[in-house]
Write a protein that holds these residues in place. Structure first.
Motif, PDB file in Angstrom:
ATOM      1  N   ILE A  79       0.936  -1.195  -0.121  1.00  0.00           N
ATOM      2  CA  ILE A  79      -0.235  -0.032   0.054  1.00  0.00           C
ATOM      3  C   ILE A  79       0.775   1.154   0.014  1.00  0.00           C
ATOM      4  N   LEU A  80       1.920   1.360   0.958  1.00  0.00           N
ATOM      5  CA  LEU A  80       2.754   2.354   0.927  1.00  0.00           C
ATOM      6  C   LEU A  80       4.031   2.585   0.026  1.00  0.00           C
ATOM      7  N   PHE A  84       0.207  -0.263  -6.027  1.00  0.00           N
ATOM      8  CA  PHE A  84      -1.198  -0.412  -6.560  1.00  0.00           C
ATOM      9  C   PHE A  84      -1.464   1.170  -7.246  1.00  0.00           C
ATOM     10  N   TYR A  85      -1.011   2.147  -6.587  1.00  0.00           N
ATOM     11  CA  TYR A  85      -1.226   3.572  -7.032  1.00  0.00           C
ATOM     12  C   TYR A  85      -0.099   4.419  -6.631  1.00  0.00           C
ATOM     13  N   GLY A  98       5.811   6.421   2.892  1.00  0.00           N
ATOM     14  CA  GLY A  98       6.176   5.490   1.809  1.00  0.00           C
ATOM     15  C   GLY A  98       7.272   6.096   1.106  1.00  0.00           C
ATOM     16  N   ASN A  99       7.674   7.348   1.164  1.00  0.00           N
ATOM     17  CA  ASN A  99       8.965   7.954   0.494  1.00  0.00           C
ATOM     18  C   ASN A  99      10.263   7.545   1.311  1.00  0.00           C
ATOM     19  N   ILE A 100      10.247   6.900   2.494  1.00  0.00           N
ATOM     20  CA  ILE A 100      11.390   6.622   3.020  1.00  0.00           C
ATOM     21  C   ILE A 100      11.570   4.969   3.000  1.00  0.00           C
ATOM     22  N   ALA A 106      12.544   0.882  -4.760  1.00  0.00           N
ATOM     23  CA  ALA A 106      12.825   0.015  -5.783  1.00  0.00           C
ATOM     24  C   ALA A 106      11.657   0.036  -6.820  1.00  0.00           C
ATOM     25  N   VAL A 107      10.302   0.404  -6.551  1.00  0.00           N
ATOM     26  CA  VAL A 107       9.407   0.449  -7.522  1.00  0.00           C
ATOM     27  C   VAL A 107       9.506   1.339  -8.400  1.00  0.00           C
ATOM     28  N   GLU A 108       9.961   2.690  -7.841  1.00  0.00           N
ATOM     29  CA  GLU A 108      10.468   3.847  -8.706  1.00  0.00           C
ATOM     30  C   GLU A 108      11.267   3.766  -9.706  1.00  0.00           C
TER      31      GLU A 108
END
Length: 158
Positions: A79-80, A84-85, A98-100, A106-108
């Protein structure tokens, strides 16, 4: 074994990417640099998750419980972490969390390297710095948990 699970998850991810290309006509960046960054990100992500796994294992060795915590963390990462979004759509406090997360980095990097033809250097380096720092710390923590279990004679409970 743990190695089997890592290999299985990696193969499953590759098959998923392949099916997305074949069925949905996904276009990936197949440049040498894009593929190298993707492979490097995969290796860094595996190192991060091995570190997290060692921390969970240490928790289980000491407290004899961990199933609920592992499920909660896995769901929270999804989620974070922007699976999914986009993380940018989260409320400010959750966005900051989420940003930390290394999982978000990795997703980015994966998305940038494979889908948008962008090589995101900063989160790539952050992922590897985290892995290099976290892995030895996780080993030390797990070793301490084993020593604790030996000292209290609780290893036989498994």
């Amino acid at each position: 074994s743990a190695t089997y699970r890592i290999v299985y998850a990696s193969v499953t991810a590759l098959v998923t990417l392949l099916l997305a290309a074949l069925i949905f006509r996904m276009q990936y960046d197949t440049s040498t640099l894009g593929i190298l960054v993707s492979i490097g990100t995969l290796l860094g992500t595996i190192a991060v998750f091995c570190s997290v796994g060692l921390v969970f294992a240490a928790f289980v060795v000491v407290f004899k419980r961990g199933e609920v915590l592992a499920g909660f963390v896995a769901a929270s990462l999804s989620i974070l972490g922007g699976v999914f979004y986009p993380v940018s759509t989260l409320p400010p406090v959750l966005r900051d969390i989420g940003n930390i997360l290394p999982f978000t980095w990795a997703v980015e990097v994966f998305r940038g390297a494979l889908l948008t033809h962008q090589l995101l250097f900063v989160p790539f380096v952050e992922l590897f710095v985290f892995a290099v720092v976290a892995f030895p710390l996780a080993i030390v923590l797990f070793d301490g948990a084993l020593r604790h279990a030996r000292r209290h004679a609780t290893l036989a409970q498994y």
